[in-house]
Design a protein around this motif. Structure first.
Motif, PDB file in Angstrom:
ATOM      1  N   SER A 132       0.856  -1.178   0.000  1.00 34.18           N
ATOM      2  CA  SER A 132       0.000   0.000   0.000  1.00 34.18           C
ATOM      3  C   SER A 132       0.890   1.224   0.000  1.00 34.18           C
ATOM      4  O   SER A 132       1.829   1.327   0.795  1.00 34.18           O
ATOM      5  CB  SER A 132      -0.897   0.006   1.239  1.00 34.18           C
ATOM      6  N   HIS A 163      -8.740  -1.784   0.201  1.00 37.07           N
ATOM      7  CA  HIS A 163      -9.784  -1.437   1.165  1.00 37.07           C
ATOM      8  C   HIS A 163      -9.759  -2.415   2.344  1.00 37.07           C
ATOM      9  O   HIS A 163      -9.862  -1.993   3.511  1.00 37.07           O
ATOM     10  CB  HIS A 163     -11.154  -1.458   0.491  1.00 37.07           C
ATOM     11  N   ARG A 164      -9.631  -3.701   2.066  1.00 37.30           N
ATOM     12  CA  ARG A 164      -9.588  -4.693   3.156  1.00 37.30           C
ATOM     13  C   ARG A 164      -8.387  -4.438   4.059  1.00 37.30           C
ATOM     14  O   ARG A 164      -8.488  -4.509   5.292  1.00 37.30           O
ATOM     15  CB  ARG A 164      -9.533  -6.110   2.589  1.00 37.30           C
ATOM     16  N   HIS A 165      -7.240  -4.164   3.449  1.00 35.82           N
ATOM     17  CA  HIS A 165      -6.023  -3.916   4.219  1.00 35.82           C
ATOM     18  C   HIS A 165      -6.220  -2.751   5.191  1.00 35.82           C
ATOM     19  O   HIS A 165      -5.904  -2.866   6.387  1.00 35.82           O
ATOM     20  CB  HIS A 165      -4.867  -3.612   3.259  1.00 35.82           C
ATOM     21  N   HIS A 166      -6.743  -1.649   4.687  1.00 35.58           N
ATOM     22  CA  HIS A 166      -6.902  -0.484   5.559  1.00 35.58           C
ATOM     23  C   HIS A 166      -8.022  -0.693   6.574  1.00 35.58           C
ATOM     24  O   HIS A 166      -7.925  -0.209   7.711  1.00 35.58           O
ATOM     25  CB  HIS A 166      -7.127   0.777   4.720  1.00 35.58           C
ATOM     26  N   ASP A 167      -9.062  -1.439   6.205  1.00 28.15           N
ATOM     27  CA  ASP A 167     -10.110  -1.761   7.180  1.00 28.15           C
ATOM     28  C   ASP A 167      -9.529  -2.557   8.349  1.00 28.15           C
ATOM     29  O   ASP A 167      -9.866  -2.318   9.521  1.00 28.15           O
ATOM     30  CB  ASP A 167     -11.230  -2.562   6.516  1.00 28.15           C
ATOM     31  N   GLU A 168      -8.649  -3.514   8.043  1.00 28.70           N
ATOM     32  CA  GLU A 168      -8.026  -4.314   9.098  1.00 28.70           C
ATOM     33  C   GLU A 168      -7.155  -3.443  10.002  1.00 28.70           C
ATOM     34  O   GLU A 168      -7.191  -3.570  11.231  1.00 28.70           O
ATOM     35  CB  GLU A 168      -7.202  -5.443   8.475  1.00 28.70           C
ATOM     36  N   GLN A 188     -10.056  -3.549  -4.124  1.00 27.70           N
ATOM     37  CA  GLN A 188     -10.763  -4.245  -3.046  1.00 27.70           C
ATOM     38  C   GLN A 188      -9.796  -4.703  -1.961  1.00 27.70           C
ATOM     39  O   GLN A 188     -10.077  -4.586  -0.757  1.00 27.70           O
ATOM     40  CB  GLN A 188     -11.532  -5.436  -3.612  1.00 27.70           C
ATOM     41  N   ALA A 189      -8.644  -5.233  -2.376  1.00 27.43           N
ATOM     42  CA  ALA A 189      -7.652  -5.709  -1.413  1.00 27.43           C
ATOM     43  C   ALA A 189      -7.109  -4.561  -0.568  1.00 27.43           C
ATOM     44  O   ALA A 189      -6.870  -4.716   0.639  1.00 27.43           O
ATOM     45  CB  ALA A 189      -6.517  -6.423  -2.136  1.00 27.43           C
TER      46      ALA A 189
END
Length: 353
Positions: free
Chosen positions: A227, A280-285, A277-278
């Motif tokens: 990222s 977004h998932r990374h930052h959500d985590e 999408q990946a």
């Protein structure tokens, strides 16, 4: 010389496809699409390379990004220009954003070939502000911001004492340019490229999309394995760059899935929507981990081990602090954390009560 194409395997999740197994060696180029060449330059950091791009013009080439402003990079440019391009000149230089690995040789190349520089206005002016350390830029301003967010005195003092690191690896900025804005279309050779401006990583980062080729030169906005850095800086100390970044990459997710993405770091890939999408998932985590850690109020410095599970050198600490603040600000602006300032000006973030 132009290298032959070789396919690489998909990523482990099977969501991205990498059509090239390896980058071109130093001083060589690789054709990734008709009239579009890839070259790679070294960087003296943990992230040890940058990808640059050459687009065929009717006469000569357009360079997209310049490499860092060091003699080693300029020697490689000399080799590429004299051998791989058969001595053909540059017709213009496009810079995606002001960071040293992209902008470092802008003046050297444009003056050498007497060609225009194309940039967005915010990136052009930010390069000048960084180079001359004015308008809120410079090591001392960053040190003050990071001190307010809990960075220890030794690191703050070392950061303030570093002086103007930007100027050491960037040549003097050009004093004129051709302005690009979002939605502009550039005729390069016999193809048209659309400017897509993104935010968060830099003020007005310009990616370039060619529908006819099915190619996106993404710069640092969309990288295949990491990222990109998203930081709060002293010129905008209350900013929310992570929100701006996530909104920006959502635009790139609307491109066709088979678009060939040419990133500034890593290998070219297909699968922009999956990569968005990946991310977004990374930052959500990461945001979920920050919320959990802030059950008791935390400074950005105290959150570094939460966000970065490795030893950080002094160069990496600089960017890690900016990114830690960015994640806290995202949650603060959403109302999910509160910002607490003590009598000494130290900033902490904690759960809302």
């Amino acid at each position: 010389m132009i290298q032959a194409l070789r396919a690489a395997p998909s990523d482990a999740a099977g969501t991205l496809r990498f059509p090239f197994a390896e980058p071109p060696p130093s001083g060589a180029v690789l054709e990734v699409a008709p009239g579009l060449l890839w070259l790679r330059m070294p960087l003296p950091f943990a992230l040890n390379h940058i990808n640059l791009w050459l687009l065929r013009e009717r006469e000569g080439w357009t360079a997209v990004d310049c490499g860092i402003g060091l003699e080693e990079t300029r020697a490689l440019w000399d080799r590429v220009l004299s051998s791989a391009l058969d001595g053909e000149p540059l017709a213009r230089v496009i810079v995606t954003h002001f960071h040293p690995d992209h902008f470092g040789n802008a003046r050297w190349l444009t003056e050498r070939f007497h060609v225009p520089l194309h940039m967005t206005q915010a990136e052009y002016l930010t390069a000048h502000a960084h180079y001359h350390a004015h308008s809120g830029y410079g090591g001392e301003a960053s040190a003050r911001l990071f001190a307010a967010h809990g960075l220890d005195d030794d690191r703050v003092n070392a950061m303030a004492a570093r002086g103007n690191g930007y100027r050491r690896i960037v040549g003097e900025p050009p004093t004129r340019y051709v302005r690009m804005v979002d939605g502009d279309e550039l005729d390069i050779g016999d193809r048209r490229w659309r400017v897509i401006v993104g935010h968060g990583h830099a003020p007005e980062h310009a990616s370039l999309y060619c529908e006819a080729l099915g190619v996106l030169i993404s710069g640092d906005m969309l990288l295949p394995k990491i990222s990109t850095n998203i930081s709060v800086w002293p010129i905008d100390p209350l900013g929310d760059p992570l929100r701006r970044f996530l909104q920006s990459i959502d635009r790139l997710a609307q491109l066709p899935a088979d678009t060939l993405v040419l990133p500034s770091h890593g290998l070219p890939f297909h699968g922009a929507p999956a990569r968005v999408q990946a991310l977004h998932r990374h930052h959500d985590e990461r945001l979920a981990e920050v919320i959990a850690a802030c059950a008791q109020p935390q400074t950005a410095a105290e959150l570094l081990p939460v966000l970065f599970r490795r030893e950080l050198d002094s160069h990496q600490i600089f960017f890690a602090m900016g990114e830690s603040i960015a994640h806290l600000h995202f949650l603060w602006h959403q109302g999910r954390l509160q910002r607490i300032e003590d009598d000494g000006g130290l900033l902490r973030f904690g759960a809302r009560t």
